[in-house]
Design an enzyme around this catalytic site. Structure first.
Site, mmCIF file in Angstrom:
data_model
loop_
_atom_site.group_PDB
_atom_site.id
_atom_site.type_symbol
_atom_site.label_atom_id
_atom_site.label_comp_id
_atom_site.label_asym_id
_atom_site.label_seq_id
_atom_site.Cartn_x
_atom_site.Cartn_y
_atom_site.Cartn_z
ATOM 1 N N SER A 135 0.865 -1.181 0.000
ATOM 2 C CA SER A 135 0.000 0.000 0.000
ATOM 3 C C SER A 135 0.902 1.230 0.000
ATOM 4 O O SER A 135 1.695 1.413 0.925
ATOM 5 C CB SER A 135 -0.895 -0.032 1.251
ATOM 6 O OG SER A 135 -1.640 1.161 1.348
ATOM 7 N N LYS A 161 -1.164 -0.910 -4.382
ATOM 8 C CA LYS A 161 -2.348 -0.086 -4.079
ATOM 9 C C LYS A 161 -1.874 1.329 -3.779
ATOM 10 O O LYS A 161 -0.931 1.527 -3.009
ATOM 11 C CB LYS A 161 -3.068 -0.721 -2.888
ATOM 12 C CG LYS A 161 -3.982 0.184 -2.094
ATOM 13 C CD LYS A 161 -4.737 -0.615 -1.034
ATOM 14 C CE LYS A 161 -4.799 0.122 0.288
ATOM 15 N NZ LYS A 161 -5.512 -0.633 1.329
ATOM 16 N N LYS A 163 -2.755 5.262 -2.564
ATOM 17 C CA LYS A 163 -3.690 6.138 -1.860
ATOM 18 C C LYS A 163 -4.023 7.315 -2.764
ATOM 19 O O LYS A 163 -3.126 7.889 -3.406
ATOM 20 C CB LYS A 163 -3.050 6.631 -0.555
ATOM 21 C CG LYS A 163 -2.817 5.507 0.456
ATOM 22 C CD LYS A 163 -4.132 4.948 0.964
ATOM 23 C CE LYS A 163 -3.908 3.941 2.081
ATOM 24 N NZ LYS A 163 -5.180 3.442 2.621
ATOM 25 N N ASP A 188 -7.004 3.416 -3.220
ATOM 26 C CA ASP A 188 -7.765 3.480 -1.956
ATOM 27 C C ASP A 188 -7.974 4.951 -1.602
ATOM 28 O O ASP A 188 -7.015 5.680 -1.351
ATOM 29 C CB ASP A 188 -6.985 2.766 -0.847
ATOM 30 C CG ASP A 188 -7.768 2.658 0.457
ATOM 31 O OD1 ASP A 188 -8.911 3.177 0.523
ATOM 32 O OD2 ASP A 188 -7.242 2.053 1.409
ATOM 33 N N GLU A 213 -10.953 1.059 -3.793
ATOM 34 C CA GLU A 213 -11.287 0.828 -2.385
ATOM 35 C C GLU A 213 -11.901 2.073 -1.740
ATOM 36 O O GLU A 213 -11.356 3.167 -1.835
ATOM 37 C CB GLU A 213 -10.007 0.412 -1.648
ATOM 38 C CG GLU A 213 -10.205 0.002 -0.199
ATOM 39 C CD GLU A 213 -8.928 -0.572 0.414
ATOM 40 O OE1 GLU A 213 -8.031 -1.024 -0.338
ATOM 41 O OE2 GLU A 213 -8.806 -0.555 1.652
ATOM 42 N N ASP A 238 -13.960 -1.121 2.638
ATOM 43 C CA ASP A 238 -13.112 -1.222 3.832
ATOM 44 C C ASP A 238 -13.898 -0.601 4.993
ATOM 45 O O ASP A 238 -14.606 -1.316 5.729
ATOM 46 C CB ASP A 238 -11.771 -0.499 3.544
ATOM 47 C CG ASP A 238 -10.821 -0.438 4.732
ATOM 48 O OD1 ASP A 238 -11.220 -0.765 5.848
ATOM 49 O OD2 ASP A 238 -9.653 -0.030 4.552
ATOM 50 N N LYS A 262 -10.321 -6.603 7.799
ATOM 51 C CA LYS A 262 -9.309 -6.215 8.793
ATOM 52 C C LYS A 262 -9.767 -6.723 10.145
ATOM 53 O O LYS A 262 -10.897 -6.451 10.576
ATOM 54 C CB LYS A 262 -9.150 -4.697 8.849
ATOM 55 C CG LYS A 262 -8.478 -4.104 7.616
ATOM 56 C CD LYS A 262 -8.314 -2.614 7.744
ATOM 57 C CE LYS A 262 -7.661 -2.044 6.488
ATOM 58 N NZ LYS A 262 -7.741 -0.564 6.475
ATOM 59 N N GLY A 290 -4.229 -4.081 5.772
ATOM 60 C CA GLY A 290 -3.171 -3.819 6.756
ATOM 61 C C GLY A 290 -3.449 -2.530 7.499
ATOM 62 O O GLY A 290 -4.196 -1.670 7.020
HETATM 63 O O1 OSB Z 1 -7.240 2.055 4.364
HETATM 64 O O2 OSB Z 1 -6.173 0.259 4.137
HETATM 65 C C1 OSB Z 1 -6.278 1.360 4.664
HETATM 66 C C2 OSB Z 1 -3.217 2.098 6.851
HETATM 67 C C3 OSB Z 1 -3.820 2.728 7.935
HETATM 68 C C4 OSB Z 1 -5.168 2.931 7.915
HETATM 69 C C5 OSB Z 1 -5.938 2.505 6.823
HETATM 70 C C6 OSB Z 1 -5.347 1.866 5.741
HETATM 71 C C7 OSB Z 1 -3.952 1.693 5.756
HETATM 72 C C8 OSB Z 1 -3.211 1.107 4.641
HETATM 73 C C9 OSB Z 1 -1.831 0.573 4.955
HETATM 74 O O3 OSB Z 1 -3.594 1.104 3.499
HETATM 75 C C10 OSB Z 1 -1.734 -0.887 4.817
HETATM 76 C C11 OSB Z 1 -0.422 -1.408 5.359
HETATM 77 O O4 OSB Z 1 0.578 -1.339 4.628
HETATM 78 O O5 OSB Z 1 -0.386 -1.883 6.510
HETATM 79 MG MG MG Z 2 -8.466 0.958 2.960
#
Ligand code: OSB
Ligand code: MG
Length: 372
Positions: A135, A161, A163, A188, A213, A238, A262, A290
């Site tokens: 991510s 992925k 952001k 995401d 996402e 999510d 999660k 994650g």
């Molecule tokens: O939206 O998936 C998410 C991290 C913190 C809060 C929300 C998210 C995330 C990540 C990081 O996308 C995922 C990771 O590398 O642990």
């Molecule tokens: Mg997410």
């Protein structure tokens, strides 16, 4: 198993990178580690909340209070036979799923250790290599985004992925798609857009993404249904899914076609397994999200991902991508985009106690011998 005592620790840790999302920037993190003791055995869980209520209303501080005041007192001294029984004891507590999940997952670790089984086996998973993606946070420029994408693709990650946020979506993703024509990609938004931004998603729809996402509000299903109907790309939920019932409603309405599971968000392993079962019944793929976990949370994620419903690569990348030093041994590292399941009873990792002691900023011991 009698719950003799529970220890909470707050650890202060620094991510190796500045992680920018639509809800903020994270780097110096306060993490809670939960140890549940029964006789000679210890089970470990990690609270996956952030410092600030940006992704969820839960934070490190709310989880500490929820655990100390409401959750742990309902469990101390109780003889608990199953995770379902543990969840029933805290069933009157609304929300605070990340706080509950930390003790629920620790209890699974404890039970697996008592049974002499690896956690994946107790969960009903299969021993297999676990494909993982990465991510990638919002970068300062399109060129940096492409460089990050190429570096992670070279490291073998199975899906990248990115952001996104309003004003940062189509341009960087077009550039990444041009550089990596065959790579599985996703985005995401962490709830940053509204249905009136549909044009952004119609443009992203051209890029062959695996999924988009949580584009819309954290508590929405209705507008996600409308957006999904406009797109060929599956939406992945999510923030909108906190329970197996939420997953059933979302998939029934077609608010999305993929679910990010999660442990913290849905209340632990039992609920995650039920979400995965619901998704399987709808033919919707699931994957393990994650939360920038330390080794305990990372190990729990890998065990959960051993369930056969988890067919898409998760976010559980190499520990060394996040941390200079992690709190468990062995280090949970991906090779060619695959993590392996930790071996041995329970989580299959041991705590680095000296390091944990150095990182600890507060600690409380509830129940048992208070001096211990
Ligand atoms: O939206 O998936 C998410 C991290 C913190 C809060 C929300 C998210 C995330 C990540 C990081 O996308 C995922 C990771 O590398 O642990
Ligand atoms: Mg997410």
């Amino acid at each position: 198993m009698k719950i003799d005592s529970v220890e909470l620790r707050e650890l202060s840790v620094r991510l190796r990178f500045r992680f920018e999302t639509s809800f903020g920037v994270e780097q110096d993190l306060r993490k809670l580690l939960v140890t549940v003791r029964s006789g000679d055995l210890e089970g470990y869980g990690e609270v996956t909340a952030g410092n600030e209520p940006g992704y969820s209303y839960e934070t490190t501080d709310t989880a500490w209070v929820a655990l100390e005041r409401y959750i742990v007192p309902r469990l101390l001294g109780r003889d608990v036979a199953t995770p379902a029984e543990l969840l029933a004891l805290v069933g009157a507590i609304r929300g605070h799923n990340m706080a509950v999940a930390a003790v629920e997952t620790a209890f699974w670790d404890l039970q697996a250790k008592a049974a002499g089984l690896p956690l994946w086996a107790l969960l009903g998973g299969v021993e297999r290599p676990i494909p993982v993606g990465a991510s990638i946070g919002i970068q300062g420029s399109v060129a940096e985004t492409v460089a990050m994408a190429e570096r992670h693709a070279d490291q073998g990650y199975k899906r990248l992925k990115f952001k996104i946020k309003p004003g940062w979506a189509v341009e960087p993703l077009r550039a990444v798609r041009e550089a990596l024509p065959d790579m599985p990609l996703s985005v995401d938004a962490n709830s940053a857009f509204r249905l009136t931004d549909a044009r952004v998603f119609q443009d992203l729809d051209e890029l062959g993404l695996d999924y988009i996402e949580q584009p819309l509000a954290h508590d929405d299903l209705v507008d996600h249904v409308k957006l999904q109907a406009m797109l060929a790309t599956p939406l992945c939920l999510d923030e909108s899914v906190h329970s197996p019932e939420d997953a059933r409603k979302a998939l029934e309405l077609e608010a999305g076609r993929v679910i990010n599971v999660k442990l913290g968000r849905v209340r632990g392993h039992l609920a995650s397994r039920r979400v995965a079962d619901v998704a399987l019944a709808f033919g919707a793929p699931v994957w393990c999200g994650g939360m920038l976990e330390l080794g305990v949370g990372r190990a729990h994620n890998l065990h959960m991902t051993s369930l056969e419903a988890f067919t898409l690569p998760g976010d559980t990348a190499s520990a060394s991508r996040y941390w200079d030093e992690d709190i468990v041994e062995p280090l949970l590292e991906a090779k060619d985009g695959y993590q392996s399941l930790p071996q041995g009873p329970g989580l299959g990792v041991t705590l680095k106690r000296d390091l944990i002691e150095r990182l600890t900023t507060r600690r409380i011991h509830l129940g048992g011998d208070a001096a211990a």
